[in-house]
Design an enzyme around this catalytic site. Sequence first.
Site, PDB file in Angstrom:
ATOM      1  N   ASP A 130     -11.227   3.216   4.111  1.00  0.00           N
ATOM      2  CA  ASP A 130     -11.743   1.847   3.988  1.00  0.00           C
ATOM      3  C   ASP A 130     -13.264   1.854   3.778  1.00  0.00           C
ATOM      4  OD1 ASP A 130     -10.068  -0.357   3.900  1.00  0.00           O
ATOM      5  OD2 ASP A 130      -9.737  -0.400   6.070  1.00  0.00           O
ATOM      6  N   GLN A 171      -4.897  -1.281   9.703  1.00  0.00           N
ATOM      7  CA  GLN A 171      -4.814  -2.614   9.109  1.00  0.00           C
ATOM      8  C   GLN A 171      -5.427  -3.655  10.052  1.00  0.00           C
ATOM      9  OE1 GLN A 171      -3.460  -3.342   5.941  1.00  0.00           O
ATOM     10  NE2 GLN A 171      -4.380  -5.331   6.351  1.00  0.00           N
ATOM     11  N   LYS A 181       0.844  -1.202   0.000  1.00  0.00           N
ATOM     12  CA  LYS A 181       0.000   0.000   0.000  1.00  0.00           C
ATOM     13  C   LYS A 181       0.875   1.246   0.000  1.00  0.00           C
ATOM     14  CE  LYS A 181      -3.908  -2.166   2.287  1.00  0.00           C
ATOM     15  NZ  LYS A 181      -4.545  -2.561   3.535  1.00  0.00           N
TER      16      LYS A 181
END
Length: 295
Positions: free
Chosen positions: A122, A99, A55
């Site tokens: 997200d 995460q 990422k």
Amino acid sequence: MSEAKVIDGKAIAATVRADVAAEVKRLQASHGLTPGLAVVLVGEDPASKVYVKNKAAQTVECGMNSWEHKLPAETPEADVLALVQKLNNDPACHGILVQLPLPKHINSEKVLNSINPDKDVDGFHPVNVGRLWIGENALVPCTPTGSVILAKTVMPDLKGANAVVIGRSNIVGKPVAALLLREHCTVTIAHSRTKNIEDVVRAADLVVAAVGIPEMVKGSWIKPGAVVIDVGINRVPAENGKTKLVGDVAYEECAKVAGAITPVPGGVGPMTIACLLRNTAQAAAMQAGVKSAFA
Ligand code: NDP
């Protein structure tokens, strides 16, 4: 021999990243704005470490700022919440990604819900879930966005299409259904209690499978010419004694009937990070009060 068109997620993800890079250049030139993404990693989960590294690398490649906050596994929940607050208040940071999975002593829901919804790249925050369903400008979960982008490469006008989404999780099935509804599909959501699921799927012009059961969707379930998007990622034993990845769709048999189909790997998988980068650029524009290319 496959007859369906194979939807190349790797190539399409590269075009999404190129669009993000162009949008970043535009925001920099017109508004002096460089989008920035902070990723928070708690603990040493090897798979998570790889994701976070990928990422960060792709964020920088698109011209955005990237920050990695790596905390030891034993970090108290209060410290993780304090870091999220600090990032919420940092004007240079436009996207925050925590995460998952978090270590067991940390309440994931509490941490995710503490992220400013405008920085929730997200798209899991209840405020973004609500915005998506009522048709407001939202940050939408990445894998569902990627799945719909892939479908639209072969079915640009989804209006009126019969879409069947198999799976109703908050992270995949439900947001996929909401996005398809926004595209004016007639949406059916199938799940573990659905009766005669084969018949339900057979009525679909577009099938999105997000179940977590290896090769559950059979060729005989697919209407000839339908578009099949396989979100599943399942590791199963291979003939050579090693393991391999398969989707939730029995690829070979479905490819003989479908009009177009995503492979696993190389279909939806590569789209997830690309859409995270897209969300970060969108979040930065929204926070600056600028029209986003992606909203
Ligand atoms: P969940 O386990 O959270 O949800 C699975 C869904 O499938 C549930 O809604 C469940 O129904 C439904 N289901 C289970 N069994 C059946 C059945 N026999 N018939 C019909 N429906 C059934 O999974 P996720 O949504 O998180 O993930 C789904 C798949 O997508 C997994 O393979 C996962 O690895 C993959 N994935 C891939 C990503 C990517 O980047 N490509 C990202 C995220 C996930 P019920 O609600 O009734 O229990």
